[in-house]
Design an enzyme around this catalytic site. Structure first.
Site, PDB file in Angstrom:
ATOM      1  N   TYR A  36       6.025  11.384  -1.958  1.00 48.68           N
ATOM      2  CA  TYR A  36       7.048  10.394  -2.321  1.00 48.68           C
ATOM      3  C   TYR A  36       6.417   9.008  -2.165  1.00 48.68           C
ATOM      4  CZ  TYR A  36      11.892   8.660  -2.483  1.00 48.68           C
ATOM      5  OH  TYR A  36      13.055   8.023  -2.834  1.00 48.68           O
TER       6      TYR A  36
ATOM      7  N   ASN B 120       9.684  -0.918  -3.518  1.00 47.42           N
ATOM      8  CA  ASN B 120       8.649   0.116  -3.460  1.00 47.42           C
ATOM      9  C   ASN B 120       7.657  -0.078  -4.595  1.00 47.42           C
ATOM     10  OD1 ASN B 120       9.930   1.564  -1.331  1.00 47.42           O
ATOM     11  ND2 ASN B 120      11.434   2.293  -2.813  1.00 47.42           N
TER      12      ASN B 120
ATOM     13  N   ARG C 109      11.454   1.667 -15.550  1.00 44.75           N
ATOM     14  CA  ARG C 109      11.344   0.847 -14.303  1.00 44.75           C
ATOM     15  C   ARG C 109      10.966   1.797 -13.173  1.00 44.75           C
ATOM     16  NH1 ARG C 109      12.789   1.643  -9.810  1.00 44.75           N
ATOM     17  NH2 ARG C 109      14.953   1.144  -9.474  1.00 44.75           N
TER      18      ARG C 109
ATOM     19  N   ASP D  77      20.845   6.829  -8.832  1.00 42.52           N
ATOM     20  CA  ASP D  77      20.279   6.781  -7.486  1.00 42.52           C
ATOM     21  C   ASP D  77      19.922   5.354  -7.072  1.00 42.52           C
ATOM     22  OD1 ASP D  77      19.210   7.956  -5.148  1.00 42.52           O
ATOM     23  OD2 ASP D  77      17.195   7.911  -6.006  1.00 42.52           O
ATOM     24  N   ASP D  78      19.388   4.571  -8.007  1.00 42.29           N
ATOM     25  CA  ASP D  78      18.929   3.224  -7.668  1.00 42.29           C
ATOM     26  C   ASP D  78      20.099   2.281  -7.394  1.00 42.29           C
ATOM     27  OD1 ASP D  78      16.048   3.727  -8.139  1.00 42.29           O
ATOM     28  OD2 ASP D  78      16.814   4.215 -10.126  1.00 42.29           O
TER      29      ASP D  78
ATOM     30  N   GLU E 109      17.497   8.059 -12.756  1.00 39.23           N
ATOM     31  CA  GLU E 109      16.482   7.497 -11.857  1.00 39.23           C
ATOM     32  C   GLU E 109      15.532   6.575 -12.603  1.00 39.23           C
ATOM     33  OE1 GLU E 109      16.433   8.634  -8.384  1.00 39.23           O
ATOM     34  OE2 GLU E 109      15.269   6.786  -8.297  1.00 39.23           O
ATOM     35  N   ASP E 110      15.353   5.400 -12.071  1.00 40.75           N
ATOM     36  CA  ASP E 110      14.332   4.463 -12.541  1.00 40.75           C
ATOM     37  C   ASP E 110      14.425   4.150 -14.043  1.00 40.75           C
ATOM     38  OD1 ASP E 110      13.701   4.577  -9.904  1.00 40.75           O
ATOM     39  OD2 ASP E 110      11.584   5.009 -10.150  1.00 40.75           O
TER      40      ASP E 110
ATOM     41  N   LYS F   6      11.385  13.433  -6.614  1.00 35.91           N
ATOM     42  CA  LYS F   6      12.780  13.397  -6.115  1.00 35.91           C
ATOM     43  C   LYS F   6      13.307  14.822  -5.966  1.00 35.91           C
ATOM     44  CE  LYS F   6      13.759   8.830  -6.202  1.00 35.91           C
ATOM     45  NZ  LYS F   6      14.413   8.022  -5.175  1.00 35.91           N
TER      46      LYS F   6
ATOM     47  N   ASN G 173      15.539   4.075   2.577  1.00 37.46           N
ATOM     48  CA  ASN G 173      15.210   4.647   1.265  1.00 37.46           C
ATOM     49  C   ASN G 173      16.291   5.643   0.882  1.00 37.46           C
ATOM     50  OD1 ASN G 173      13.932   6.487  -0.761  1.00 37.46           O
ATOM     51  ND2 ASN G 173      12.254   5.057  -0.456  1.00 37.46           N
TER      52      ASN G 173
HETATM   53  N1  LIG Z   1      14.420   1.470  -0.888  1.00 42.86           N
HETATM   54  C1  LIG Z   1      15.039   2.123  -1.841  1.00 42.86           C
HETATM   55  O1  LIG Z   1      15.640   3.187  -1.612  1.00 42.86           O
HETATM   56  C2  LIG Z   1      15.046   1.575  -3.221  1.00 42.86           C
HETATM   57  C3  LIG Z   1      14.235   0.558  -3.580  1.00 42.86           C
HETATM   58  N2  LIG Z   1      14.260   0.064  -4.856  1.00 42.86           N
HETATM   59  C4  LIG Z   1      13.292  -0.970  -5.193  1.00 42.86           C
HETATM   60  O2  LIG Z   1      13.951  -2.165  -5.515  1.00 42.86           O
HETATM   61  C5  LIG Z   1      13.167  -2.884  -6.456  1.00 42.86           C
HETATM   62  C6  LIG Z   1      14.086  -3.393  -7.548  1.00 42.86           C
HETATM   63  O3  LIG Z   1      14.676  -2.305  -8.226  1.00 42.86           O
HETATM   64  P1  LIG Z   1      15.894  -2.558  -9.239  1.00 42.86           P
HETATM   65  O4  LIG Z   1      16.969  -3.315  -8.567  1.00 42.86           O
HETATM   66  O5  LIG Z   1      16.224  -1.263  -9.833  1.00 42.86           O
HETATM   67  O6  LIG Z   1      15.168  -3.474 -10.326  1.00 42.86           O
HETATM   68  P2  LIG Z   1      15.822  -4.447 -11.363  1.00 42.86           P
HETATM   69  O7  LIG Z   1      14.782  -4.718 -12.378  1.00 42.86           O
HETATM   70  O8  LIG Z   1      17.144  -3.949 -11.795  1.00 42.86           O
HETATM   71  O9  LIG Z   1      16.079  -5.805 -10.509  1.00 42.86           O
HETATM   72  C7  LIG Z   1      15.079  -6.634 -10.040  1.00 42.86           C
HETATM   73  C8  LIG Z   1      15.695  -7.963  -9.685  1.00 42.86           C
HETATM   74  O10 LIG Z   1      14.721  -8.746  -9.018  1.00 42.86           O
HETATM   75  C9  LIG Z   1      14.716 -10.043  -9.603  1.00 42.86           C
HETATM   76  N3  LIG Z   1      13.412 -10.665  -9.440  1.00 42.86           N
HETATM   77  C10 LIG Z   1      12.247 -10.306 -10.024  1.00 42.86           C
HETATM   78  N4  LIG Z   1      11.271 -11.138  -9.623  1.00 42.86           N
HETATM   79  C11 LIG Z   1      11.838 -12.031  -8.794  1.00 42.86           C
HETATM   80  C12 LIG Z   1      11.361 -13.146  -8.074  1.00 42.86           C
HETATM   81  N5  LIG Z   1      10.074 -13.503  -8.113  1.00 42.86           N
HETATM   82  N6  LIG Z   1      12.236 -13.859  -7.337  1.00 42.86           N
HETATM   83  C13 LIG Z   1      13.528 -13.496  -7.285  1.00 42.86           C
HETATM   84  N7  LIG Z   1      14.042 -12.440  -7.931  1.00 42.86           N
HETATM   85  C14 LIG Z   1      13.202 -11.728  -8.681  1.00 42.86           C
HETATM   86  C15 LIG Z   1      15.088  -9.826 -11.054  1.00 42.86           C
HETATM   87  O11 LIG Z   1      15.546 -11.066 -11.565  1.00 42.86           O
HETATM   88  P3  LIG Z   1      16.040 -11.258 -13.093  1.00 42.86           P
HETATM   89  O12 LIG Z   1      17.338 -10.502 -13.146  1.00 42.86           O
HETATM   90  O13 LIG Z   1      16.219 -12.726 -13.195  1.00 42.86           O
HETATM   91  O14 LIG Z   1      14.987 -10.678 -13.966  1.00 42.86           O
HETATM   92  C16 LIG Z   1      16.176  -8.759 -10.886  1.00 42.86           C
HETATM   93  O15 LIG Z   1      17.411  -9.365 -10.592  1.00 42.86           O
HETATM   94  C17 LIG Z   1      12.062  -1.935  -6.922  1.00 42.86           C
HETATM   95  O16 LIG Z   1      10.857  -2.306  -6.299  1.00 42.86           O
HETATM   96  C18 LIG Z   1      12.482  -0.590  -6.408  1.00 42.86           C
HETATM   97  O17 LIG Z   1      11.374   0.201  -6.014  1.00 42.86           O
HETATM   98  C19 LIG Z   1      15.128   0.525  -5.794  1.00 42.86           C
HETATM   99  C20 LIG Z   1      15.960   1.560  -5.494  1.00 42.86           C
HETATM  100  C21 LIG Z   1      15.936   2.196  -4.198  1.00 42.86           C
HETATM  101  C1  LIG Z   2      13.351   4.694  -3.923  1.00 39.78           C
HETATM  102  C2  LIG Z   2      13.673   4.465  -5.327  1.00 39.78           C
HETATM  103  O1  LIG Z   2      14.508   5.136  -5.890  1.00 39.78           O
HETATM  104  C3  LIG Z   2      13.008   3.402  -6.026  1.00 39.78           C
HETATM  105  O2  LIG Z   2      12.233   2.656  -5.440  1.00 39.78           O
HETATM  106  O3  LIG Z   2      13.248   3.279  -7.233  1.00 39.78           O
HETATM  107 MG   LIG Z   3      14.408   4.956  -7.992  1.00 46.50          MG
END
Ligand SMILES: NC(=O)C1=CN([C@@H]2O[C@H](COP(=O)(O)OP(=O)(O)OC[C@H]3O[C@@H](n4cnc5c(N)ncnc54)[C@H](OP(=O)(O)O)[C@@H]3O)[C@@H](O)[C@H]2O)C=CC1
Ligand SMILES: CC(=O)C(=O)O
Ligand SMILES: [Mg+2]
Length: 497
Positions: free
Chosen positions: A45, A353, A98, A211-212, A188-189, A116, A397
């Site tokens: 993972y 991540n 993504r 999931d996200d 997912e993603d 997953k 996570n």
């Molecule tokens: N720990 C866990 O269980 C999980 C972790 N994640 C992680 O979260 C991260 C984001 O995922 P997700 O929300 O799906 O992605 P999205 O693409 O949906 O969202 C990313 C957000 O970050 C913003 N962003 C990008 N660059 C910057 C910056 N330099 N400064 C400020 N804001 C910024 C984007 O802004 P804008 O909208 O303006 O483009 C957007 O709002 C990934 O790395 C993923 O691995 C996700 C799911 C689960």
């Molecule tokens: C953990 C997860 O789902 C992600 O980083 O997208």
């Molecule tokens: Mg994910």
């Protein structure tokens, strides 16, 4: 096998050895993973699965899962029927746009549904043969992959609009036709411009969750509930600031607002005002309302524009800072120091991540806050020694949630996912955190107990499904925890007489 795997120094080689084992001797793969979950989770993972997806084409040895491409249009059902296992209970599906915080990896994102679903089995006890990884191939906009001789997917730009929607719809329809009403589909993603729409479109007709957006929300809420339990105070007293306002950020924000609303009877519109988000253009404020994507609009509060995160921290004065930006090292020394000057115990989550994208490291969070931060991260960090203390960072996570959530949905025969189930899952996870865990710095229980934790989560989710009239497996079992445990697949060898 464990001895063999430990011989490899490079995590990706360990990953390849584990994938080989999964193919060759599935039972041994799960036995190894379950018995050594803390050691092997970072291999199968995050973070290693991220590197595996980046190099998927060149480490590719055997096909895993089902690829459904634009070329399969009109025969998606036939493609699904070619899969050798008939009794599928869970599908994890991605379109690869993504992948973690690594961007568009096209078909190379298949590593994620595969990973997953390994966790569905190892952590949640779903039978391996009941799990189906799917990647929808609509092309990729990643130029490097399009030029890569080892890229395994369609060499074209991503299909969008009607062409995309039609393939997804054919897939969703075929899945229900082939496996029935109670098949669980985990999105997912996907990129956020599709993720929210797909969830809204299929949330009322299928047993589906993202999931996200939702799994992540539940795990973070669990961490915050346990923080409140041990630090004192209530969620309603907190001020929240997010860096990143996409799927994870707005998903978490909405579930926190819902929980506060349930705890205090305040309307959701009011509880949302405690939560602020920063995106790539700065703080989300009402003057930006017109140009915001729909999922950001509820978070556009009255405030003057603020561009930089550190200025947002100083303006909003959050007690809790959550990173969901996918951008590494964005919680700078200035940002963490600002949090530490505002709060005796600043709560800082770096959720992005894999490790390279984490908003800060555990070492940075503890050092820059002089050992006062309550820190958790999406990818694992080693314990960190600071002064006389050793801090063990928790792993916030969604892997804590989706296996148990899935088990609860399946064992109750649920036909829809409801927000109350996500709240119940969060409460159940928080309920497993002990004072001893917290004293080490952990807001989550250790992964080594995950199957017991998943059984508790499953029981609470199933109880909610029965309460809401969404369960179809009747009558409900008397002891849901015991029942959950009894449903779990174990990789035991049969004794021969
Ligand atoms: N720990 C866990 O269980 C999980 C972790 N994640 C992680 O979260 C991260 C984001 O995922 P997700 O929300 O799906 O992605 P999205 O693409 O949906 O969202 C990313 C957000 O970050 C913003 N962003 C990008 N660059 C910057 C910056 N330099 N400064 C400020 N804001 C910024 C984007 O802004 P804008 O909208 O303006 O483009 C957007 O709002 C990934 O790395 C993923 O691995 C996700 C799911 C689960
Ligand atoms: C953990 C997860 O789902 C992600 O980083 O997208
Ligand atoms: Mg994910």
């Amino acid at each position: 096998m464990l001895h063999n795997i430990r011989q490899y120094q490079v995590p990706l080689q360990k990953y390849m050895a584990m994938m080989d084992l999964q193919e060759r001797n599935q039972k041994l793969f799960y036995k190894l993973l379950i018995d050594n979950v803390e050691e092997l989770l970072p291999i199968v993972y995050t973070p290693t699965v991220g590197e595996a997806c980046q190099k998927y084409g060149s480490i590719y040895s055997r096909p895993q899962g089902v690829f459904i491409s634009l070329k399969d249009k009109g025969k998606v059902l036939e493609v699904l029927r070619n899969w050798p296992e008939k009794n599928i209970q869970v599908i994890v599906v991605t379109d690869g746009e993504r992948i973690l915080g690594l961007g568009d990896l096209g078909c190379h994102g298949m590593g994620i549904p595969v990973g997953k679903l390994s966790l569905y089995t190892a952590l949640g006890g779903i039978r391996p043969s009941a799990c189906l990884p799917v990647t929808i191939d609509v092309g990729t906009n990643n130029e490097k992959l399009l030029d890569d001789e080892f890229y395994i997917g369609l060499r074209q730009k991503r299909a969008i609009g009607q062409e995309y929607a039609e393939l997804l719809h054919e897939f969703m329809t075929a899945v229900k036709q082939n496996y029935g009403e109670r098949i669980l589909i985990q999105f997912e993603d996907f990129a956020n411009h599709n993720a929210f729409d797909l969830l809204e479109k299929y949330g009322t007709t299928h047993l589906v969750f993202n999931d996200d957006i939702q799994g992540t929300a539940s795990v973070v809420l669990a961490g915050l509930i346990s923080a409140m339990k041990f630090l004192g105070g209530s969620l309603a007293d907190q001020r929240f600031l997010f860096l990143g306002a996409g799927e994870a950020g707005t998903g978490i924000a909405e579930l926190i607002a819902l929980e506060i609303s349930k705890q205090t009877n305040m309307p959701l519109e009011e509880t949302r005002k405690k939560i602020w988000l920063v995106d790539s253009k700065g703080l989300i404020v009402s003057s930006r309302l017109e140009s915001l994507q729909h999922f950001k609009k509820p978070w556009a509060h009255e405030h003057e524009p603020v561009k930089e995160l550190v200025d947002a921290v100083n303006a909003i004065k959050p007690t809790i800072l959550i990173g969901t930006s996918g951008q590494g090292r964005t919680f700078t020394k200035e940002v963490v120091e600002a949090m530490a000057s505002l709060n005796e115990k600043p709560i800082i989550f770096s959720l992005s991540n894999p490790t390279s994208q984490s908003e800060c490291t555990a070492e940075e969070a503890y050092t820059w806050s002089q050992g006062r931060a309550i820190f958790a991260s999406g990818s694992p960090f080693d314990p960190f020694e600071y002064g006389d203390n050793v801090f063990v960072p928790g792993q916030a996570n969604n892997a804590y949630i989706f296996p148990g959530l899935g088990l609860g949905l399946i064992m109750s025969g649920a036909i829809r996912v409801h927000d109350d189930m996500l709240l119940a899952a969060a409460e159940a996870l928080a309920g497993q955190v002990t004072q001893e865990n917290f004293d080490k710095g952990l807001l989550y229980p250790p992964f080594k107990n995950i199957r017991k934790i998943s059984a508790h989560i499953a029981a609470e989710v199933a109880a909610k499904a029965y309460e809401l009239g969404l369960a179809t497996r009747l009558p409900p079992p008397k002891d849901l925890v015991k029942y959950a445990e009894s449903c779990m697949y174990s990789p035991a060898y049969r004794t021969y007489r």
